[in-house]
Design an enzyme around this catalytic site. Structure first.
Site, PDB file in Angstrom:
ATOM      1  N   ARG A   1     -12.713  -9.249   2.746  1.00 49.44           N
ATOM      2  CA  ARG A   1     -12.247  -8.995   4.114  1.00 49.44           C
ATOM      3  C   ARG A   1     -13.418  -8.963   5.101  1.00 49.44           C
ATOM      4  O   ARG A   1     -13.305  -9.465   6.219  1.00 49.44           O
ATOM      5  CB  ARG A   1     -11.437  -7.692   4.152  1.00 49.44           C
ATOM      6  CG  ARG A   1     -10.047  -7.887   3.602  1.00 49.44           C
ATOM      7  CD  ARG A   1      -9.295  -6.631   3.287  1.00 49.44           C
ATOM      8  NE  ARG A   1      -8.051  -6.970   2.604  1.00 49.44           N
ATOM      9  CZ  ARG A   1      -6.835  -6.920   3.145  1.00 49.44           C
ATOM     10  NH1 ARG A   1      -6.685  -6.479   4.367  1.00 49.44           N
ATOM     11  NH2 ARG A   1      -5.779  -7.282   2.452  1.00 49.44           N
TER      12      ARG A   1
ATOM     13  N   ARG B   1     -10.060   3.859   5.230  1.00 54.35           N
ATOM     14  CA  ARG B   1      -8.630   3.682   4.989  1.00 54.35           C
ATOM     15  C   ARG B   1      -8.319   3.823   3.503  1.00 54.35           C
ATOM     16  O   ARG B   1      -7.227   4.234   3.123  1.00 54.35           O
ATOM     17  CB  ARG B   1      -8.171   2.316   5.525  1.00 54.35           C
ATOM     18  CG  ARG B   1      -6.672   2.188   5.588  1.00 54.35           C
ATOM     19  CD  ARG B   1      -6.243   0.950   6.345  1.00 54.35           C
ATOM     20  NE  ARG B   1      -6.602  -0.267   5.614  1.00 54.35           N
ATOM     21  CZ  ARG B   1      -6.461  -1.493   6.091  1.00 54.35           C
ATOM     22  NH1 ARG B   1      -5.978  -1.674   7.299  1.00 54.35           N
ATOM     23  NH2 ARG B   1      -6.800  -2.547   5.378  1.00 54.35           N
TER      24      ARG B   1
ATOM     25  N   ARG C   1       0.866  -1.189   0.000  1.00 54.53           N
ATOM     26  CA  ARG C   1       0.000   0.000   0.000  1.00 54.53           C
ATOM     27  C   ARG C   1       0.898   1.233   0.000  1.00 54.53           C
ATOM     28  O   ARG C   1       2.065   1.136   0.414  1.00 54.53           O
ATOM     29  CB  ARG C   1      -0.864   0.026   1.258  1.00 54.53           C
ATOM     30  CG  ARG C   1      -1.843  -1.101   1.329  1.00 54.53           C
ATOM     31  CD  ARG C   1      -2.636  -1.070   2.639  1.00 54.53           C
ATOM     32  NE  ARG C   1      -3.455  -2.248   2.744  1.00 54.53           N
ATOM     33  CZ  ARG C   1      -3.663  -2.941   3.861  1.00 54.53           C
ATOM     34  NH1 ARG C   1      -3.115  -2.538   4.991  1.00 54.53           N
ATOM     35  NH2 ARG C   1      -4.415  -4.016   3.854  1.00 54.53           N
TER      36      ARG C   1
HETATM   37  P1  ADP Z   1      -5.795  -3.025  10.708  1.00 57.58           P
HETATM   38  O1  ADP Z   1      -4.297  -2.889  10.941  1.00 57.58           O
HETATM   39  O2  ADP Z   1      -6.456  -3.819  11.796  1.00 57.58           O
HETATM   40  O3  ADP Z   1      -6.140  -3.541   9.346  1.00 57.58           O
HETATM   41  P2  ADP Z   1      -5.765  -0.096  10.737  1.00 57.58           P
HETATM   42  O4  ADP Z   1      -4.940   0.200  11.937  1.00 57.58           O
HETATM   43  O5  ADP Z   1      -5.133   0.095   9.400  1.00 57.58           O
HETATM   44  O6  ADP Z   1      -6.413  -1.562  10.829  1.00 57.58           O
HETATM   45  O7  ADP Z   1      -7.094   0.803  10.856  1.00 57.58           O
HETATM   46  C1  ADP Z   1      -8.045   0.830   9.814  1.00 57.58           C
HETATM   47  C2  ADP Z   1      -8.632   2.245   9.739  1.00 57.58           C
HETATM   48  O8  ADP Z   1      -9.440   2.486  10.895  1.00 57.58           O
HETATM   49  C3  ADP Z   1      -7.571   3.328   9.693  1.00 57.58           C
HETATM   50  O9  ADP Z   1      -7.975   4.332   8.769  1.00 57.58           O
HETATM   51  C4  ADP Z   1      -7.541   3.866  11.133  1.00 57.58           C
HETATM   52  O10 ADP Z   1      -7.172   5.216  11.182  1.00 57.58           O
HETATM   53  C5  ADP Z   1      -9.002   3.663  11.576  1.00 57.58           C
HETATM   54  N1  ADP Z   1      -9.195   3.396  13.009  1.00 57.58           N
HETATM   55  C6  ADP Z   1      -8.432   2.643  13.827  1.00 57.58           C
HETATM   56  N2  ADP Z   1      -8.935   2.600  15.070  1.00 57.58           N
HETATM   57  C7  ADP Z   1     -10.065   3.357  15.052  1.00 57.58           C
HETATM   58  C8  ADP Z   1     -11.056   3.719  16.048  1.00 57.58           C
HETATM   59  N3  ADP Z   1     -10.974   3.271  17.309  1.00 57.58           N
HETATM   60  N4  ADP Z   1     -12.077   4.494  15.667  1.00 57.58           N
HETATM   61  C9  ADP Z   1     -12.161   4.933  14.397  1.00 57.58           C
HETATM   62  N5  ADP Z   1     -11.284   4.664  13.421  1.00 57.58           N
HETATM   63  C10 ADP Z   1     -10.241   3.850  13.733  1.00 57.58           C
HETATM   64  P1  5GP Z   2      -3.262  -6.799   5.514  1.00 57.25           P
HETATM   65  O1  5GP Z   2      -3.293  -7.225   4.085  1.00 57.25           O
HETATM   66  O2  5GP Z   2      -4.449  -5.944   5.878  1.00 57.25           O
HETATM   67  O3  5GP Z   2      -1.937  -6.200   5.920  1.00 57.25           O
HETATM   68  O4  5GP Z   2      -3.396  -8.115   6.409  1.00 57.25           O
HETATM   69  C1  5GP Z   2      -4.496  -8.969   6.224  1.00 57.25           C
HETATM   70  C2  5GP Z   2      -4.565  -9.978   7.344  1.00 57.25           C
HETATM   71  O5  5GP Z   2      -3.413 -10.807   7.310  1.00 57.25           O
HETATM   72  C3  5GP Z   2      -4.611  -9.372   8.751  1.00 57.25           C
HETATM   73  O6  5GP Z   2      -5.573 -10.084   9.501  1.00 57.25           O
HETATM   74  C4  5GP Z   2      -3.227  -9.645   9.294  1.00 57.25           C
HETATM   75  O7  5GP Z   2      -3.227  -9.808  10.707  1.00 57.25           O
HETATM   76  C5  5GP Z   2      -2.903 -10.950   8.617  1.00 57.25           C
HETATM   77  N1  5GP Z   2      -1.465 -11.236   8.536  1.00 57.25           N
HETATM   78  C6  5GP Z   2      -0.432 -10.391   8.353  1.00 57.25           C
HETATM   79  N2  5GP Z   2       0.730 -11.055   8.364  1.00 57.25           N
HETATM   80  C7  5GP Z   2       0.423 -12.355   8.580  1.00 57.25           C
HETATM   81  C8  5GP Z   2       1.197 -13.551   8.720  1.00 57.25           C
HETATM   82  O8  5GP Z   2       2.421 -13.572   8.645  1.00 57.25           O
HETATM   83  N3  5GP Z   2       0.498 -14.696   8.925  1.00 57.25           N
HETATM   84  C9  5GP Z   2      -0.851 -14.754   9.008  1.00 57.25           C
HETATM   85  N4  5GP Z   2      -1.428 -15.925   9.238  1.00 57.25           N
HETATM   86  N5  5GP Z   2      -1.617 -13.649   8.887  1.00 57.25           N
HETATM   87  C10 5GP Z   2      -0.978 -12.472   8.677  1.00 57.25           C
END
Ligand code: ADP
Ligand code: 5GP
Length: 197
Positions: A147, A136, A43
């Protein structure tokens, strides 16, 4: 003895990365992030070797074949895996190793001797999750649908008693962060107290 790792699991978009960024910023010396391999495209802003090792399917398959991973899974059409090397690098540094992995990964880690703390991060509602994923702005419509579909199953597994040490609802970032920090604080203290001795 190496500190116990910390597994953070929760549906995509729930805010795992947001909470972990705060934890790593506040306690730089206590934590190290296990950098996973993935076949998904980076990303904007993501860095190879920091957020993920971005590899192609052939490289991933070869690494799996060579037994390089502790666990690996297919999530939303892409492969993800935790390499032994990534975890060992953090363990050797004496820090708490953070693994951000999905529920398939959690199930596999439970069959290893890693002995981590398991934390599940839950959204207040599925609608909130959808809004966060949308906000996001990183997913195509297809990826978002995949997802959200995966999220239902993950939440079910997350809420099943005894699967996780703690389930934290990420309603407000600061509140959820505080709950996460309080949970892991005794482990942070062990490391920070050692350093100040
Ligand atoms: P993940 O790592 O679990 O995929 P992210 O940390 O990238 O999620 O968060 C996804 C989106 O939600 C981001 O744009 C982030 O800024 C927003 N976000 C995270 N926590 C909160 C919250 N408590 N309330 C509202 N928005 C949130
Ligand atoms: P994203 O593409 O949003 O970064 O991750 C998608 C999902 O893959 C998330 O649930 C994240 O926790 C999971 N993920 C990231 N790295 C790993 C990994 O090494 N192993 C597994 N099993 N899941 C992962």
């Amino acid at each position: 003895m190496a500190p116990r790792p910390l597994v953070i699991c929760g549906p995509s978009g729930v805010g795992k990365g947001t909470l972990l960024k705060k934890l790593l910023e506040d306690h730089m010396n206590a934590f190290g992030f296990s950098v996973s391999h993935t076949t998904r495209q980076p990303r904007p802003g993501e860095e190879h070797g920091k957020d993920y090792f971005f590899v192609n399917r052939e490289e991933m398959d070869e690494a799996i074949e060579n037994g390089e991973f502790i666990e690996h899974a297919v999530y939303s059409g892409n492969c993800y895996g935790t390499s032994k090397e990534a975890v060992e690098a953090v363990l050797e540094s004496g820090r708490i190793c953070i693994l951000d992995i999905d529920t398939q990964g959690v199930k596999q880690v439970k069959n290893t001797d890693l002995n981590p703390f398991y934390v599940f991060i839950k959204p207040p509602t599925i609608e909130d999750l959808e809004k966060r994923l949308q906000g996001r702005g990183t997913e195509t419509e297809e990826s978002m649908a995949r997802r959200l579909k995966a999220a239902q199953e993950e939440i079910e597994y997350g809420e099943t008693p005894d699967n996780f040490c703690i389930v934290i609802v990420n309603d407000e970032v600061d509140r959820a962060y505080e709950e996460l920090k309080q949970f892991i604080l005794p482990e942070i203290k062990k490391i920070e107290d050692c350093e100040s001795d």
